[in-house]
Design an enzyme around this catalytic site. Structure first.
Site, PDB file in Angstrom:
ATOM      1  N   SER A 244       0.796  -1.230   0.000  1.00 14.98           N
ATOM      2  CA  SER A 244       0.000   0.000   0.000  1.00 14.98           C
ATOM      3  C   SER A 244       0.828   1.279   0.000  1.00 14.98           C
ATOM      4  O   SER A 244       0.259   2.371  -0.054  1.00 14.98           O
ATOM      5  CB  SER A 244      -0.966   0.003   1.188  1.00 14.98           C
ATOM      6  OG  SER A 244      -2.054  -0.855   0.935  1.00 14.98           O
TER       7      SER A 244
ATOM      8  N   LYS B 231       0.009   3.698  -2.762  1.00 16.95           N
ATOM      9  CA  LYS B 231      -0.981   4.773  -2.678  1.00 16.95           C
ATOM     10  C   LYS B 231      -0.325   6.144  -2.518  1.00 16.95           C
ATOM     11  O   LYS B 231      -0.961   7.170  -2.775  1.00 16.95           O
ATOM     12  CB  LYS B 231      -1.956   4.488  -1.539  1.00 16.95           C
ATOM     13  CG  LYS B 231      -2.810   3.241  -1.758  1.00 16.95           C
ATOM     14  CD  LYS B 231      -3.818   3.058  -0.640  1.00 16.95           C
ATOM     15  CE  LYS B 231      -4.712   1.840  -0.871  1.00 16.95           C
ATOM     16  NZ  LYS B 231      -4.047   0.566  -0.606  1.00 16.95           N
TER      17      LYS B 231
ATOM     18  N   SER C 269      -6.418   3.481   3.918  1.00 22.19           N
ATOM     19  CA  SER C 269      -5.707   2.711   2.885  1.00 22.19           C
ATOM     20  C   SER C 269      -6.705   1.896   2.067  1.00 22.19           C
ATOM     21  O   SER C 269      -6.521   0.710   1.807  1.00 22.19           O
ATOM     22  CB  SER C 269      -4.655   1.781   3.515  1.00 22.19           C
ATOM     23  OG  SER C 269      -3.756   1.293   2.549  1.00 22.19           O
TER      24      SER C 269
ATOM     25  N   LYS D 212       2.896   6.653   5.273  1.00 25.48           N
ATOM     26  CA  LYS D 212       2.056   5.565   4.812  1.00 25.48           C
ATOM     27  C   LYS D 212       2.603   4.206   5.244  1.00 25.48           C
ATOM     28  O   LYS D 212       3.806   4.000   5.315  1.00 25.48           O
ATOM     29  CB  LYS D 212       1.957   5.606   3.276  1.00 25.48           C
ATOM     30  CG  LYS D 212       0.875   4.719   2.686  1.00 25.48           C
ATOM     31  CD  LYS D 212      -0.506   5.275   2.940  1.00 25.48           C
ATOM     32  CE  LYS D 212      -1.595   4.320   2.498  1.00 25.48           C
ATOM     33  NZ  LYS D 212      -1.706   3.118   3.346  1.00 25.48           N
TER      34      LYS D 212
END
Length: 430
Positions: free
Chosen positions: A58, A61, A118, A220
């Site tokens: 992720s 992202k 997320s 993140k």
């Protein structure tokens, strides 16, 4: 120097996972990579396997958000514009916001859903909106990433869900974090939000370092089975902004602990450099915090760790215990499956030990043993020992208290953890 005695806590958390039952799947420790850079000066402060190919999960992202911020700035889309959710987007696997085909969300809600939740369904919807399709959007992501200097990164989707062709490096992820802060400071505050509410439900940020660690304001986390637990984190203290990347962590808790210690070590090193009087006052040389992290990483690289068993995106870290069970089960979608397995207590007496540090000299290990002995009455009857181990051609010294029962080892670690001292229980034969 900030938090020197906690510099080994990542090793503490990871080695504790060795208490898993015999026969547990073993992880490929080559997934690990770390990179720390002072964004203010461009000085690389720590690098381990930072150019090796890894799966971003992720962290992808972050690039999706970069593309979205850029589209806002060029006027292609506005914060209050609506993004329509396709059937394809609504069918994305967790982590999800739970959108149905035909739903719409504002761009600002999409930003928060990507950063905090997320949400994979939102990532797909954004990719389709900006690229006319997720596959084409991934091509645009890769091209833009190359222009930003991410030369070892290829994107195949907008979410980070498993794709063996979607790869990156720890160094490239640090470059992306720097680009996000440099190019879009007006939107960087979204990474520093610890929660957001949508449709009456409040979601907490998967990045547990935000709001907990001094100076941390993003960025993140990410997880799929192939990658392990990843995080990119940014923190600012005084005149310095540090970006730290950890990839391939064995659990979210261990990953976060390691990222925190890398940050503390980096700021501690900067503090030492800026205060030369500190060195003149020392009776003996001090270990550089970043050098200590190198030693810990060497020790960690030689361990066998429990492998994640389920694909998915990042999840919140579970409560940290003195001895960790299989934290990776938290990635499974059902709540009932997130409880760690229960181990039967050991019947062996006097065969357990506790480790309170790993150092590059026997004297440092012995100093640590002498310092923490008074913090637990249980340690009065234990046998202190500085045990050497050779890792990749270098020698480390493990500071241990031996000749304990399992209950005594656990009690000692509870006492030391209460004093914010690193400690883990070591099973017989370890």
């Amino acid at each position: 120097m900030l938090g020197f005695t906690r510099l080994v806590s990542f090793l503490c958390l990871v080695l504790a996972a060795l208490s898993l039952p015999v026969g547990a799947a073993q992880a490929d420790t080559s997934r690990y990579a770390a990179f720390v850079v002072d964004q203010s000066t461009g000085v690389v402060m720590h690098s381990r396997r930072s150019d090796a190919s890894r799966y971003p999960a992720s962290l992808t992202k972050m690039m999706t958000l970069y593309m979205l911020f850029e589209a806002i700035e060029t006027g292609e889309i506005g914060l209050q514009d609506q993004i329509r959710v396709s059937e394809n987007a609504s069918n994305a696997v967790p982590s999800r916001l739970g959108l149905d085909a035909g739903d719409t969300i504002t761009v600002e809600t999409a930003i928060r859903a990507l950063v905090i939740k997320s949400a994979n369904d939102v990532a797909v919807a954004v990719g389709e909106r900006l690229g006319g399709g997720e596959s084409r959007f991934a091509t645009l992501m890769t091209e833009r990433a190359g222009e930003l200097g991410l030369t070892q990164t290829v994107f195949r989707n907008a979410s980070g869900l498993p794709d063996r062709r979607q790869t990156t490096t720890a160094r490239d992820m640090a470059r992306l974090a720097i680009a996000l802060h440099r190019d879009f400071p007006q939107y960087f505050h979204y990474f520093n939000e610890d929660r957001f509410t949508y449709n009456g439900r409040t979601y907490r940020n998967h990045n547990s370092l935000v709001g907990r660690v001094d100076g941390v304001d993003g960025l993140k986390t990410g997880y799929i089975r192939a990658s392990g637990f990843n995080v990119v984190v940014s923190a600012e203290r005084g005149d310095h902004r540090i970006v730290a990347v950890v990839m391939g962590g064995p659990s979210a808790a261990a990953r976060d602990a390691h990222a925190e210690e890398l940050l503390e070590a980096a700021f501690g090193t900067l503090e030492q450099r800026e205060d030369t009087r500190l060195f003149a006052a020392l009776a003996s040389p001090r270990v550089s915090p970043m050098r200590q992290q190198e030693l810990i990483a060497m020790d960690v690289a030689a361990l066998h760790l429990a492998e994640p068993t389920e694909m998915g995106s990042s999840q919140p870290a579970p409560p940290v215990r003195i001895v960790l069970a299989d934290e990776d089960e938290m990635a499974q979608p059902r709540i009932s499956d997130t409880e760690p397995p229960t181990r039967a207590p050991s019947l062996l007496r006097g065969a357990w030990s506790v480790q309170v540090g790993a150092y590059n000299s026997a004297d440092q290990a012995r100093d640590q043993l002498d310092r923490v002995t008074a913090y637990s009455l249980t340690l009065n009857e234990a046998q202190p020992a500085a045990r050497s181990v050779d890792i990749n051609g270098s020698r480390l010294w493990r500071a241990r208290f031996e000749s304990l029962t399992e209950d005594e080892a656990r009690q000692a670690c509870e006492d030391l953890e209460a004093r914010r001292e690193a400690c883990f229980a070591v099973a017989p034969g370890r």
